[in-house]
Design an enzyme around this catalytic site. Structure first.
Site, PDB file in Angstrom:
ATOM      1  N   ARG A 104       0.850  -1.182   0.000  1.00  0.00           N
ATOM      2  CA  ARG A 104       0.000   0.000   0.000  1.00  0.00           C
ATOM      3  C   ARG A 104       0.889   1.237   0.000  1.00  0.00           C
ATOM      4  O   ARG A 104       1.681   1.420   0.920  1.00  0.00           O
ATOM      5  CB  ARG A 104      -0.875  -0.045   1.259  1.00  0.00           C
ATOM      6  CG  ARG A 104      -2.161   0.681   1.126  1.00  0.00           C
ATOM      7  CD  ARG A 104      -3.034   0.388   2.308  1.00  0.00           C
ATOM      8  NE  ARG A 104      -2.525   0.944   3.554  1.00  0.00           N
ATOM      9  CZ  ARG A 104      -3.292   1.288   4.566  1.00  0.00           C
ATOM     10  NH1 ARG A 104      -4.586   1.118   4.499  1.00  0.00           N
ATOM     11  NH2 ARG A 104      -2.767   1.779   5.660  1.00  0.00           N
ATOM     12  N   THR A 108      -0.651   7.588  -1.043  1.00  0.00           N
ATOM     13  CA  THR A 108      -1.959   7.530  -1.730  1.00  0.00           C
ATOM     14  C   THR A 108      -2.856   6.435  -1.150  1.00  0.00           C
ATOM     15  O   THR A 108      -4.056   6.423  -1.428  1.00  0.00           O
ATOM     16  CB  THR A 108      -1.766   7.223  -3.220  1.00  0.00           C
ATOM     17  OG1 THR A 108      -1.198   5.899  -3.334  1.00  0.00           O
ATOM     18  CG2 THR A 108      -0.846   8.237  -3.882  1.00  0.00           C
ATOM     19  N   ASP A 200       0.548  -2.572  12.201  1.00  0.00           N
ATOM     20  CA  ASP A 200       0.950  -3.031  10.869  1.00  0.00           C
ATOM     21  C   ASP A 200       1.227  -4.533  10.936  1.00  0.00           C
ATOM     22  O   ASP A 200       2.207  -4.975  11.537  1.00  0.00           O
ATOM     23  CB  ASP A 200       2.208  -2.262  10.422  1.00  0.00           C
ATOM     24  CG  ASP A 200       2.567  -2.579   8.985  1.00  0.00           C
ATOM     25  OD1 ASP A 200       2.741  -3.777   8.663  1.00  0.00           O
ATOM     26  OD2 ASP A 200       2.659  -1.642   8.178  1.00  0.00           O
ATOM     27  N   ASP A 203       4.724  -5.812   9.612  1.00  0.00           N
ATOM     28  CA  ASP A 203       5.825  -5.497  10.527  1.00  0.00           C
ATOM     29  C   ASP A 203       5.770  -6.371  11.776  1.00  0.00           C
ATOM     30  O   ASP A 203       6.810  -6.796  12.288  1.00  0.00           O
ATOM     31  CB  ASP A 203       5.773  -4.015  10.925  1.00  0.00           C
ATOM     32  CG  ASP A 203       6.288  -3.113   9.816  1.00  0.00           C
ATOM     33  OD1 ASP A 203       7.024  -3.596   8.943  1.00  0.00           O
ATOM     34  OD2 ASP A 203       5.921  -1.921   9.814  1.00  0.00           O
TER      35      ASP A 203
HETATM   36  C1  PRP Z   1      -1.267  -4.360   4.618  1.00  0.00           C
HETATM   37  C2  PRP Z   1      -2.163  -5.572   4.791  1.00  0.00           C
HETATM   38  C3  PRP Z   1      -3.013  -5.526   3.550  1.00  0.00           C
HETATM   39  C4  PRP Z   1      -3.186  -4.046   3.325  1.00  0.00           C
HETATM   40  C5  PRP Z   1      -4.532  -3.635   3.815  1.00  0.00           C
HETATM   41  O1  PRP Z   1      -0.238  -4.641   3.758  1.00  0.00           O
HETATM   42  O2  PRP Z   1      -1.450  -6.753   4.950  1.00  0.00           O
HETATM   43  O3  PRP Z   1      -2.417  -6.146   2.436  1.00  0.00           O
HETATM   44  O4  PRP Z   1      -2.169  -3.384   4.080  1.00  0.00           O
HETATM   45  O5  PRP Z   1      -4.794  -2.311   3.522  1.00  0.00           O
HETATM   46  P1  PRP Z   1      -5.865  -1.871   2.424  1.00  0.00           P
HETATM   47  O6  PRP Z   1      -7.090  -2.680   2.670  1.00  0.00           O
HETATM   48  O7  PRP Z   1      -6.048  -0.420   2.689  1.00  0.00           O
HETATM   49  O8  PRP Z   1      -5.260  -2.131   1.067  1.00  0.00           O
HETATM   50  P2  PRP Z   1       0.944  -3.584   3.472  1.00  0.00           P
HETATM   51  O9  PRP Z   1       0.600  -2.748   2.281  1.00  0.00           O
HETATM   52  O10 PRP Z   1       1.259  -2.848   4.737  1.00  0.00           O
HETATM   53  O11 PRP Z   1       2.128  -4.503   3.001  1.00  0.00           O
HETATM   54  P3  PRP Z   1       2.943  -5.635   3.817  1.00  0.00           P
HETATM   55  O12 PRP Z   1       2.022  -6.803   3.980  1.00  0.00           O
HETATM   56  O13 PRP Z   1       4.077  -5.914   2.892  1.00  0.00           O
HETATM   57  O14 PRP Z   1       3.379  -5.053   5.134  1.00  0.00           O
HETATM   58  N1  URA Z   2      -2.470  -2.598   7.058  1.00  0.00           N
HETATM   59  C1  URA Z   2      -2.108  -3.049   8.276  1.00  0.00           C
HETATM   60  O1  URA Z   2      -1.174  -3.843   8.398  1.00  0.00           O
HETATM   61  N2  URA Z   2      -2.786  -2.571   9.347  1.00  0.00           N
HETATM   62  C2  URA Z   2      -3.802  -1.716   9.223  1.00  0.00           C
HETATM   63  O2  URA Z   2      -4.393  -1.336  10.246  1.00  0.00           O
HETATM   64  C3  URA Z   2      -4.158  -1.266   7.953  1.00  0.00           C
HETATM   65  C4  URA Z   2      -3.481  -1.725   6.878  1.00  0.00           C
END
Ligand code: PRP
Ligand code: URA
Length: 209
Positions: A104, A108, A200, A203
């Site tokens: 994400r 944006t 997150d 993380d």
């Molecule tokens: C997080 C989560 C989802 C997304 C959710 O991933 O694991 O994939 O955000 O948010 P959304 O519904 O607004 O799209 P992130 O983009 O943080 O990537 P990561 O899993 O690599 O940490």
């Molecule tokens: N992605 C995450 O990992 N946590 C949130 O709360 C939203 C998006």
């Protein structure tokens, strides 16, 4: 319209409360995410089709039930979805695994695609898309669109925590995809994080912050 299943099983609720705490470290967080995924898989596979099978026990012949052998696949949205794969496979070990890489954009909040590798016959499989978090719904709707473009017809989406905004977007863009949600939270904050959420997920699973 898709069906939204909110998990009411006490073990799932208990484990979700546990991982929400900021005190829980990477090792425990990762382990419990896997356990929750296994329990959610149990609920999300309730309607898999069965067929009769003849069995000879040491005592007598009988007719039992077995899965029809319809092919399954688990598709995690990278990275955080990886934390749910082993729990899913513990119940459906014959499933193939595909990977969709999306992150994400922090400015944006739109999903950015960086990887896609799916089983060659994914269009013949029932697919379980897994990601711990459904926030705006940008990542999950994009992942599901990618699967549909590859010809996948039967898709379910499993997440541990969802925001109402994400659920609404999923239902609007993919009304044919049933949702399995561990807990439906209150809202998103100004950074589009789920409140109260768990922070997150990527993380916390991989210890990157
Ligand atoms: C997080 C989560 C989802 C997304 C959710 O991933 O694991 O994939 O955000 O948010 P959304 O519904 O607004 O799209 P992130 O983009 O943080 O990537 P990561 O899993 O690599 O940490
Ligand atoms: N992605 C995450 O990992 N946590 C949130 O709360 C939203 C998006």
């Amino acid at each position: 319209m898709s069906v939204v299943h909110i998990m009411d099983h006490p073990l799932i609720q208990h484990k979700i409360s546990y991982i929400r705490s900021e005190e829980v470290g990477t090792k425990e967080f990762r382990e419990v995410v896997g356990e929750i995924a296994g329990l959610m898989c149990f609920e999300a596979t309730r309607d898999l089709k069965l067929q009769d099978v003849k069995i000879k026990t040491p005592i007598s012949e009988t007719v039992g039930k077995e899965l029809t052998g319809k092919k399954l696949a688990v598709v995690p949205i990278l990275r955080a979805g990886l934390g749910m794969v082993d729990g899913m496979l513990s119940l459906i070990p014959a499933a193939k695994v595909g990977h969709i890489g999306l992150y994400r954009d922090p400015e944006t909040f739109e999903p950015v695609e960086y990887y896609c590798k799916l089983p060659a016959d994914c269009d013949e499989r029932e697919v379980f898309v897994v990601d711990p978090m459904l926030a705006t719904g940008g990542s999950s709707t994009a992942a599901i669109q990618m699967l549909k473009e590859k010809g996948v017809k039967r898709i379910r989406f499993l997440c541990i925590i969802a925001a109402p905004e994400g659920v609404e977007r999923m239902q609007k863009e993919h009304p044919d995809v049933d949702l399995y949600i561990g807990a439906l939270d209150e809202r998103l904050n100004e950074h589009k994080y789920i409140v109260p959420g768990l922070g997150d997920a990527g993380d916390r699973i991989f210890g990157t912050k």
